[in-house]
Motif scaffolding. Structure first.
Motif, PDB file in Angstrom:
ATOM      1  N   LEU A   1      -2.994 -23.834  -3.155  1.00 29.73           N
ATOM      2  CA  LEU A   1      -4.227 -23.899  -3.940  1.00 29.73           C
ATOM      3  C   LEU A   1      -3.912 -24.530  -5.288  1.00 29.73           C
ATOM      4  CD1 LEU A   1      -5.408 -20.290  -3.061  1.00 29.73           C
ATOM      5  CD2 LEU A   1      -5.923 -22.433  -1.863  1.00 29.73           C
ATOM      6  N   HIS A   2      -4.416 -25.733  -5.487  1.00 28.28           N
ATOM      7  CA  HIS A   2      -4.057 -26.468  -6.700  1.00 28.28           C
ATOM      8  C   HIS A   2      -4.803 -25.945  -7.920  1.00 28.28           C
ATOM      9  CE1 HIS A   2      -7.789 -28.815  -6.987  1.00 28.28           C
ATOM     10  NE2 HIS A   2      -7.670 -29.182  -5.720  1.00 28.28           N
ATOM     11  N   GLY A   3      -4.315 -26.369  -9.074  1.00 25.54           N
ATOM     12  CA  GLY A   3      -4.849 -25.892 -10.340  1.00 25.54           C
ATOM     13  C   GLY A   3      -6.005 -26.722 -10.838  1.00 25.54           C
ATOM     14  N   GLY A   4      -6.308 -26.523 -12.114  1.00 23.10           N
ATOM     15  CA  GLY A   4      -7.411 -27.236 -12.746  1.00 23.10           C
ATOM     16  C   GLY A   4      -8.441 -26.264 -13.322  1.00 23.10           C
ATOM     17  N   PRO A   5      -9.602 -26.158 -12.644  1.00 23.53           N
ATOM     18  CA  PRO A   5      -9.986 -26.866 -11.434  1.00 23.53           C
ATOM     19  C   PRO A   5     -10.044 -28.372 -11.664  1.00 23.53           C
ATOM     20  CG  PRO A   5     -11.889 -25.758 -12.413  1.00 23.53           C
ATOM     21  CD  PRO A   5     -10.700 -25.317 -13.185  1.00 23.53           C
ATOM     22  N   GLY A   6      -9.685 -29.119 -10.623  1.00 24.87           N
ATOM     23  CA  GLY A   6      -9.822 -30.561 -10.697  1.00 24.87           C
ATOM     24  C   GLY A   6      -8.563 -31.353 -10.533  1.00 24.87           C
ATOM     25  N   SER A   7      -7.385 -30.719 -10.415  1.00 29.76           N
ATOM     26  CA  SER A   7      -6.164 -31.514 -10.403  1.00 29.76           C
ATOM     27  C   SER A   7      -5.874 -32.164  -9.050  1.00 29.76           C
ATOM     28  CB  SER A   7      -4.969 -30.656 -10.842  1.00 29.76           C
ATOM     29  OG  SER A   7      -4.737 -29.607  -9.933  1.00 29.76           O
TER      30      SER A   7
ATOM     31  N   TRP B   1      -2.773 -16.289   6.787  1.00 29.23           N
ATOM     32  CA  TRP B   1      -1.934 -17.261   6.096  1.00 29.23           C
ATOM     33  C   TRP B   1      -1.499 -16.732   4.736  1.00 29.23           C
ATOM     34  CZ3 TRP B   1      -5.652 -22.098   5.462  1.00 29.23           C
ATOM     35  CH2 TRP B   1      -6.836 -21.704   4.856  1.00 29.23           C
ATOM     36  N   GLN B   2      -0.400 -17.307   4.281  1.00 29.11           N
ATOM     37  CA  GLN B   2       0.105 -17.004   2.948  1.00 29.11           C
ATOM     38  C   GLN B   2      -0.679 -17.838   1.941  1.00 29.11           C
ATOM     39  OE1 GLN B   2       4.161 -18.388   0.822  1.00 29.11           O
ATOM     40  NE2 GLN B   2       4.504 -17.039   2.578  1.00 29.11           N
ATOM     41  N   LEU B   3      -0.952 -17.258   0.771  1.00 28.00           N
ATOM     42  CA  LEU B   3      -1.626 -17.973  -0.308  1.00 28.00           C
ATOM     43  C   LEU B   3      -0.611 -18.297  -1.396  1.00 28.00           C
ATOM     44  CD1 LEU B   3      -4.807 -15.721  -0.724  1.00 28.00           C
ATOM     45  CD2 LEU B   3      -4.386 -17.536   0.965  1.00 28.00           C
ATOM     46  N   PHE B   4      -0.661 -19.533  -1.898  1.00 27.39           N
ATOM     47  CA  PHE B   4       0.280 -19.990  -2.916  1.00 27.39           C
ATOM     48  C   PHE B   4      -0.530 -20.752  -3.954  1.00 27.39           C
ATOM     49  CE2 PHE B   4       3.144 -23.023  -4.850  1.00 27.39           C
ATOM     50  CZ  PHE B   4       4.381 -22.391  -4.917  1.00 27.39           C
TER      51      PHE B   4
ATOM     52  N   GLU C   1       0.703 -12.894   2.778  1.00 30.51           N
ATOM     53  CA  GLU C   1       1.377 -12.681   1.490  1.00 30.51           C
ATOM     54  C   GLU C   1       0.688 -13.541   0.450  1.00 30.51           C
ATOM     55  OE1 GLU C   1       4.194 -12.661   4.898  1.00 30.51           O
ATOM     56  OE2 GLU C   1       3.366 -14.399   3.849  1.00 30.51           O
ATOM     57  N   ILE C   2       0.990 -13.257  -0.821  1.00 32.98           N
ATOM     58  CA  ILE C   2       0.443 -14.053  -1.923  1.00 32.98           C
ATOM     59  C   ILE C   2       1.564 -14.343  -2.909  1.00 32.98           C
ATOM     60  CG2 ILE C   2      -1.306 -14.224  -3.734  1.00 32.98           C
ATOM     61  CD1 ILE C   2      -2.795 -11.907  -2.339  1.00 32.98           C
ATOM     62  N   ILE C   3       1.650 -15.607  -3.338  1.00 33.65           N
ATOM     63  CA  ILE C   3       2.561 -15.996  -4.415  1.00 33.65           C
ATOM     64  C   ILE C   3       1.716 -16.647  -5.513  1.00 33.65           C
ATOM     65  CG2 ILE C   3       4.543 -17.411  -5.080  1.00 33.65           C
ATOM     66  CD1 ILE C   3       5.467 -17.238  -2.139  1.00 33.65           C
ATOM     67  N   LEU C   4       1.772 -16.072  -6.708  1.00 35.66           N
ATOM     68  CA  LEU C   4       0.986 -16.564  -7.842  1.00 35.66           C
ATOM     69  C   LEU C   4       1.914 -17.022  -8.957  1.00 35.66           C
ATOM     70  CD1 LEU C   4      -1.652 -13.678  -8.150  1.00 35.66           C
ATOM     71  CD2 LEU C   4      -1.817 -15.764  -6.770  1.00 35.66           C
ATOM     72  N   ARG C   5       1.450 -17.984  -9.739  1.00 31.82           N
ATOM     73  CA  ARG C   5       2.193 -18.461 -10.916  1.00 31.82           C
ATOM     74  C   ARG C   5       1.215 -18.679 -12.061  1.00 31.82           C
ATOM     75  NH1 ARG C   5       2.193 -22.951 -13.438  1.00 31.82           N
ATOM     76  NH2 ARG C   5       1.098 -24.027 -11.751  1.00 31.82           N
ATOM     77  N   GLY C   6       1.610 -18.272 -13.267  1.00 33.21           N
ATOM     78  CA  GLY C   6       0.773 -18.524 -14.444  1.00 33.21           C
ATOM     79  C   GLY C   6      -0.637 -18.008 -14.249  1.00 33.21           C
TER      80      GLY C   6
END
Length: 317
Positions: A43-49, A108-111, A133-138
């Motif tokens: 799941l990309h950042g942004g929104p919009g990236s 599914w795993q969420l990243f 599973e879930i992996i989150l950053r920032g």
């Protein structure tokens, strides 16, 4: 800074196409890695990236079935950010569920990082039985306190010169609430006004994203082709609180009980300060918080890539 050997080698998509949502949007999707492997959605950042090729490199390609997509209005999905019709957080959650069903994935795993972490939490709290599973950053949850920190002068205490540049396009009458002020500028009929505002908005994040100044980030975020989408979508979402009750994603994190998860957070993240990651961790039973002492918000800050790889490796079986 980042060591590229903390990533897996570059990998090309093995499949690519578009998902028709039924309401006028076409979502660009990719798959890479092992088609019989453990499913993970990025799941990309942004929104919009939009999709970033480097994102495929966080995962062992022999073990993972890696799914990526451009969120509504981003990347090659259509319509682009100039048309914000039917573009909310809950549309994105529905798109993910439609994509999962079309791909025949049970769980599914969420990243996700930054805004991607927001979307991951919203999806997982809506469809916990579909998440392995879930992996989150920032971590970012779009609370008013988080928006005030970055867009109403909190981070300005650390980046005064950059904050002055951020405020420059705004007339004095709009500076008390820069987020609302930028909504006005980005909807201005004059193209030069919209472009100047978009570049200033985006450059502010590029200047604050890393623990140490990196001119490459500033150039990337200042590129008008990137900035117009990035700014327009961010302001569209953030002026509306991403269609969330304030604090909702932390309030409902108890729904994630039983879902293993790792939160990777930079101690010196000035875009998404670590208090939010800590509060999500406290509210999410069984989650693990990895607070990195030398990192800010950027995925390339010291230790971040290694921590993310350790997390994906730990869940690959």
């Amino acid at each position: 800074m980042a060591r590229m050997d903390e990533l897996y080698p570059p990998i090309a998509p093995r499949a690519e196409g578009f998902l028709e949502t039924g309401d006028g949007h076409r979502i660009r999707c990719q798959e890479a890695g092992n088609p019989a492997g453990k499913p993970v959605v990025v799941l990309h950042g942004g929104p919009g990236s939009g999709i970033a090729p480097m994102a495929r490199r966080h995962f062992d390609p022999s073990a993972y079935r890696i799914v990526l997509f451009d969120q509504r209005g981003s990347g090659q999905s259509t319509p682009d950010a100039g048309d914000l019709t039917a573009n909310t957080l809950w549309h994105l959650v529905a798109d993910m569920e439609l994509l999962r069903e079309r791909l025949g994935i049970e769980r599914w795993q969420l990243f996700g990082g930054s805004w991607g972490a927001t979307l991951a939490l919203a999806y997982a709290e809506t469809h916990p039985s579909r998440v392995s599973e879930i992996i989150l950053r920032g971590v970012f949850t779009v609370r008013q306190s988080e928006l005030d920190w970055i867009y109403r002068g909190g981070a300005a205490h650390l980046f005064p010169r950059e904050w002055e540049a951020f405020l420059a396009p705004l007339p004095a009458s709009l500076r008390d609430d820069p987020l609302s002020g930028y909504a006005v500028l980005l909807d201005d009929p004059a193209e030069d006004v919209r472009h100047r505002a978009a570049v200033a908005w985006s450059t502010w994040e590029g200047a604050t994203v890393s623990v140490l100044p990196q001119e490459a980030f500033v150039r990337q975020y200042a590129d008008p082709a990137f900035a117009l989408t990035f700014a327009r979508l961010a302001v569209h979402y953030f002026t509306r609180g991403a269609w969330l009750d304030d604090g909702q994603l932390i309030r409902d994190a108890g729904k994630l009980a039983g879902i293993p998860g790792v939160i990777v957070q930079g101690r010196y993240d000035t875009v998404c300060p670590p208090v939010t990651a800590y509060e999500v961790h406290r509210a999410w039973p069984g989650s693990e918080l990895k607070l990195l002492e030398g990192a800010g918000h950027a995925v390339t800050d010291p230790g971040v890539l290694a921590a993310l790889r350790a997390a994906t490796d730990s869940f690959r079986e």
